[in-house]
Design a protein around this motif. Structure first.
Motif, PDB file in Angstrom:
ATOM      1  N   UNK A 243       0.844  -1.192   0.000  1.00  0.00           N
ATOM      2  CA  UNK A 243       0.000   0.000   0.000  1.00  0.00           C
ATOM      3  C   UNK A 243       0.874   1.235   0.000  1.00  0.00           C
ATOM      4  N   UNK A 244       0.512   2.227  -0.824  1.00  0.00           N
ATOM      5  CA  UNK A 244       1.239   3.485  -0.928  1.00  0.00           C
ATOM      6  C   UNK A 244       0.383   4.579  -0.322  1.00  0.00           C
ATOM      7  N   UNK A 245       1.009   5.430   0.447  1.00  0.00           N
ATOM      8  CA  UNK A 245       0.262   6.505   1.098  1.00  0.00           C
ATOM      9  C   UNK A 245      -0.264   7.476   0.057  1.00  0.00           C
ATOM     10  N   UNK A 246      -1.577   7.784   0.071  1.00  0.00           N
ATOM     11  CA  UNK A 246      -2.103   8.720  -0.930  1.00  0.00           C
ATOM     12  C   UNK A 246      -1.613  10.137  -0.736  1.00  0.00           C
ATOM     13  N   UNK A 247      -1.077  10.430   0.439  1.00  0.00           N
ATOM     14  CA  UNK A 247      -0.617  11.780   0.722  1.00  0.00           C
ATOM     15  C   UNK A 247       0.819  12.020   0.280  1.00  0.00           C
ATOM     16  N   UNK A 248       1.438  11.035  -0.409  1.00  0.00           N
ATOM     17  CA  UNK A 248       2.827  11.184  -0.836  1.00  0.00           C
ATOM     18  C   UNK A 248       2.915  12.261  -1.909  1.00  0.00           C
ATOM     19  N   UNK A 249       3.836  13.201  -1.758  1.00  0.00           N
ATOM     20  CA  UNK A 249       3.983  14.305  -2.697  1.00  0.00           C
ATOM     21  C   UNK A 249       4.766  13.861  -3.922  1.00  0.00           C
ATOM     22  N   UNK A 250       4.795  14.750  -4.919  1.00  0.00           N
ATOM     23  CA  UNK A 250       5.522  14.456  -6.145  1.00  0.00           C
ATOM     24  C   UNK A 250       7.017  14.355  -5.885  1.00  0.00           C
ATOM     25  N   UNK A 251       7.541  15.217  -5.013  1.00  0.00           N
ATOM     26  CA  UNK A 251       8.971  15.172  -4.701  1.00  0.00           C
ATOM     27  C   UNK A 251       9.346  13.865  -4.004  1.00  0.00           C
ATOM     28  N   UNK A 252       8.480  13.404  -3.085  1.00  0.00           N
ATOM     29  CA  UNK A 252       8.773  12.149  -2.387  1.00  0.00           C
ATOM     30  C   UNK A 252       8.752  10.964  -3.333  1.00  0.00           C
ATOM     31  N   UNK A 253       7.828  10.975  -4.300  1.00  0.00           N
ATOM     32  CA  UNK A 253       7.797   9.885  -5.279  1.00  0.00           C
ATOM     33  C   UNK A 253       9.052   9.870  -6.138  1.00  0.00           C
ATOM     34  N   UNK A 254       9.529  11.084  -6.533  1.00  0.00           N
ATOM     35  CA  UNK A 254      10.765  11.143  -7.313  1.00  0.00           C
ATOM     36  C   UNK A 254      11.959  10.631  -6.516  1.00  0.00           C
ATOM     37  N   UNK A 255      12.015  11.002  -5.236  1.00  0.00           N
ATOM     38  CA  UNK A 255      13.123  10.534  -4.394  1.00  0.00           C
ATOM     39  C   UNK A 255      13.066   9.026  -4.198  1.00  0.00           C
ATOM     40  N   UNK A 256      11.874   8.506  -3.996  1.00  0.00           N
ATOM     41  CA  UNK A 256      11.754   7.059  -3.795  1.00  0.00           C
ATOM     42  C   UNK A 256      12.147   6.286  -5.056  1.00  0.00           C
ATOM     43  N   UNK A 257      11.718   6.795  -6.204  1.00  0.00           N
ATOM     44  CA  UNK A 257      12.071   6.137  -7.457  1.00  0.00           C
ATOM     45  C   UNK A 257      13.576   6.195  -7.697  1.00  0.00           C
ATOM     46  N   UNK A 258      14.195   7.361  -7.410  1.00  0.00           N
ATOM     47  CA  UNK A 258      15.640   7.481  -7.605  1.00  0.00           C
ATOM     48  C   UNK A 258      16.409   6.577  -6.657  1.00  0.00           C
ATOM     49  N   UNK A 259      15.936   6.463  -5.414  1.00  0.00           N
ATOM     50  CA  UNK A 259      16.611   5.579  -4.461  1.00  0.00           C
ATOM     51  C   UNK A 259      16.575   4.122  -4.887  1.00  0.00           C
ATOM     52  N   UNK A 260      15.426   3.670  -5.382  1.00  0.00           N
ATOM     53  CA  UNK A 260      15.337   2.291  -5.854  1.00  0.00           C
ATOM     54  C   UNK A 260      16.258   2.059  -7.045  1.00  0.00           C
ATOM     55  N   UNK A 261      16.334   3.055  -7.906  1.00  0.00           N
ATOM     56  CA  UNK A 261      17.186   2.912  -9.084  1.00  0.00           C
ATOM     57  C   UNK A 261      18.653   2.808  -8.690  1.00  0.00           C
ATOM     58  N   UNK A 262      19.103   3.644  -7.736  1.00  0.00           N
ATOM     59  CA  UNK A 262      20.517   3.637  -7.339  1.00  0.00           C
ATOM     60  C   UNK A 262      20.876   2.321  -6.662  1.00  0.00           C
ATOM     61  N   UNK A 263      19.971   1.776  -5.856  1.00  0.00           N
ATOM     62  CA  UNK A 263      20.283   0.550  -5.124  1.00  0.00           C
ATOM     63  C   UNK A 263      20.300  -0.692  -6.021  1.00  0.00           C
ATOM     64  N   UNK A 264      19.547  -0.686  -7.132  1.00  0.00           N
ATOM     65  CA  UNK A 264      19.379  -1.920  -7.902  1.00  0.00           C
ATOM     66  C   UNK A 264      20.092  -1.887  -9.253  1.00  0.00           C
ATOM     67  N   UNK A 265      20.444  -0.698  -9.772  1.00  0.00           N
ATOM     68  CA  UNK A 265      21.093  -0.626 -11.084  1.00  0.00           C
ATOM     69  C   UNK A 265      22.555  -1.041 -10.977  1.00  0.00           C
ATOM     70  N   UNK A 266      23.036  -1.804 -11.955  1.00  0.00           N
ATOM     71  CA  UNK A 266      24.436  -2.227 -11.959  1.00  0.00           C
ATOM     72  C   UNK A 266      25.359  -1.074 -12.332  1.00  0.00           C
ATOM     73  N   UNK A 267      24.953  -0.297 -13.287  1.00  0.00           N
ATOM     74  CA  UNK A 267      25.722   0.889 -13.678  1.00  0.00           C
ATOM     75  C   UNK A 267      24.797   2.100 -13.572  1.00  0.00           C
ATOM     76  N   UNK A 268      24.635   2.626 -12.379  1.00  0.00           N
ATOM     77  CA  UNK A 268      23.643   3.705 -12.186  1.00  0.00           C
ATOM     78  C   UNK A 268      24.053   4.977 -12.919  1.00  0.00           C
ATOM     79  N   UNK A 269      23.065   5.653 -13.410  1.00  0.00           N
ATOM     80  CA  UNK A 269      23.269   6.949 -14.058  1.00  0.00           C
ATOM     81  C   UNK A 269      22.789   8.101 -13.179  1.00  0.00           C
ATOM     82  N   UNK A 270      22.595   7.811 -11.901  1.00  0.00           N
ATOM     83  CA  UNK A 270      22.294   8.825 -10.902  1.00  0.00           C
ATOM     84  C   UNK A 270      23.380   8.787  -9.835  1.00  0.00           C
TER      85      UNK A 270
END
Length: 376
Positions: free
Chosen positions: A306-333
């Motif tokens: 479940x995702x909190x409906x009150x999550x802001x656009x900035x928080x969603x961008x940060x969460x997406x970027x964090x997942x990308x950095x942790x799982x990408x083999x050659x991160x571009x962030x």
């Protein structure tokens, strides 16, 4: 070696609008009358009250030669075919002074880029300035005494010409007909120049009074001009808050004006600016994880968690970027920028076009940090 050109080759070619798009006709040269008319229209668009003609382009070239350190006075006279510099002083040197007098008098270096921006030819362009007369203004010309007199003389000659059809009467009738048209054109040019002059003075007073009242961009007309430049509503609001003027000696009023600017800036910080990407968009390497895969994984994750409906656009961008950095083999962030909570959101979540760009950024910005920002 000289370059011989074909007789049919012309520097300026015709242009016409086809299906709403301008098309250049390279095989048809532009007539001198058309060139003069377009130069006159160019001067009206720039807001010049004097008519623009082809020889005035030579004035700009003369100023460039005069300001260049690589051209001596003798060379300037030779290039411009002048007997001495008196011709340039009398006819080419502008009467207005564009020298940075404030810095010169204070003993500082002249701010040439600023003065060039202030005195450029496009500084008078204003889309609110009318180039053509309205229907009411053109109707008022037909009531002008000079035009009424020209029409009366033509009507009287027409009545005489009906009974006397000799060559002299016909020539006089044609002359009065041309006089009628020329009188209307002359009165139209005079009225249009008067309207443009009154607009410059009237609009300047309106803008000054608007600034003194506390806001420079307060009316819808000024905002519509900014909307035509494809500005974001948040950017227009930012300019409206920044282009303000103190209207009170009260310290509380200044605090309110400052706080309003801070709020507009903070609301605009999440909007990215910049031009288009240079070159073709880079394709991800086979070992890199694409955004489509991340998006698909996030969709699968949201089905089970479940995702909190009150999550802001900035928080969603940060969460997406964090997942990308942790799982990408050659991160571009950059994980260092992502972990620095003092940076803006768009800097923390910035994604580079390729993995090598991330490495260059890390070596340049974070190699000497001697500490690691936690991003987990």
């Amino acid at each position: 070696m000289p370059l011989p050109l074909k007789p049919e080759v012309d520097i300026f070619c015709k242009a016409k609008v086809v299906n709403g798009h301008p098309v250049l006709l390279w095989d048809q040269p532009m007539h001198s009358v058309t060139m003069s008319a377009r130069l006159s229209n160019l001067g009206e668009i720039h807001g010049w009250l004097q008519s623009m003609f082809a020889h005035r382009m030579r004035y700009g070239g003369g100023m460039m030669l005069n300001n260049s350190d690589a051209v001596s006075e003798a060379q300037q006279n030779l290039i411009m075919k002048h007997a001495d510099s008196r011709t340039f002083l009398n006819h080419y040197l502008p009467r207005h002074v564009d020298t940075d007098m404030q810095n010169v008098m204070n003993g500082r270096q002249s701010n040439k880029p600023l003065m060039r921006a202030i005195t450029r030819t496009s500084r008078w362009i204003d889309t609110r300035r009318h180039r053509h007369l309205t229907a009411e203004q053109r109707a008022s010309i037909r009531e002008h005494p000079e035009y009424v007199g020209a029409v009366r003389r033509l009507d009287e000659q027409a009545e005489v010409f009906v009974y006397d059809l000799n060559e002299q009467m016909r020539l006089r009738h044609d002359k009065l007909a041309r006089e009628k048209l020329n009188t209307f054109d002359r009165l139209e040019r005079a009225l249009r120049q008067k309207v443009r002059k009154e607009f410059d003075r009237k609009q300047a007073n309106i803008d000054i009074e608007r600034q003194l009242s506390g806001a420079a961009i307060a009316d819808e007309e000024a905002k519509n001009v900014l909307r035509t430049d494809n500005m974001l509503p948040e950017q227009i609001d930012l300019l409206e808050k920044l282009f303000t003027w103190p209207t009170s000696y009260s310290l509380e009023a200044e605090w309110q004006r400052r706080n309003g600017s801070f709020v507009a800036i903070s609301q605009y910080c999440c909007h990215l600016e910049g031009g288009p990407l240079r070159g073709r968009r880079k394709r991800p390497a086979p070992s890199d994880e694409s955004d489509e895969e991340l998006t698909a994984r996030e969709v699968r994750t949201t089905k089970t968690t479940s995702v909190s409906p009150a999550m802001s656009k900035e928080e969603m961008l940060l969460e997406k970027a964090g997942k990308y950095i942790r799982k990408a083999k050659k991160p571009r962030r950059c994980f260092q920028c992502y972990g620095d909570t003092l940076l803006p959101v768009h800097c923390r979540t910035h994604k580079y076009s390729e993995y090598k760009s991330t490495l260059r950024h890390f070596r340049k910005k974070h190699l000497e940090d001697r500490r690691c920002h936690s991003y987990v």
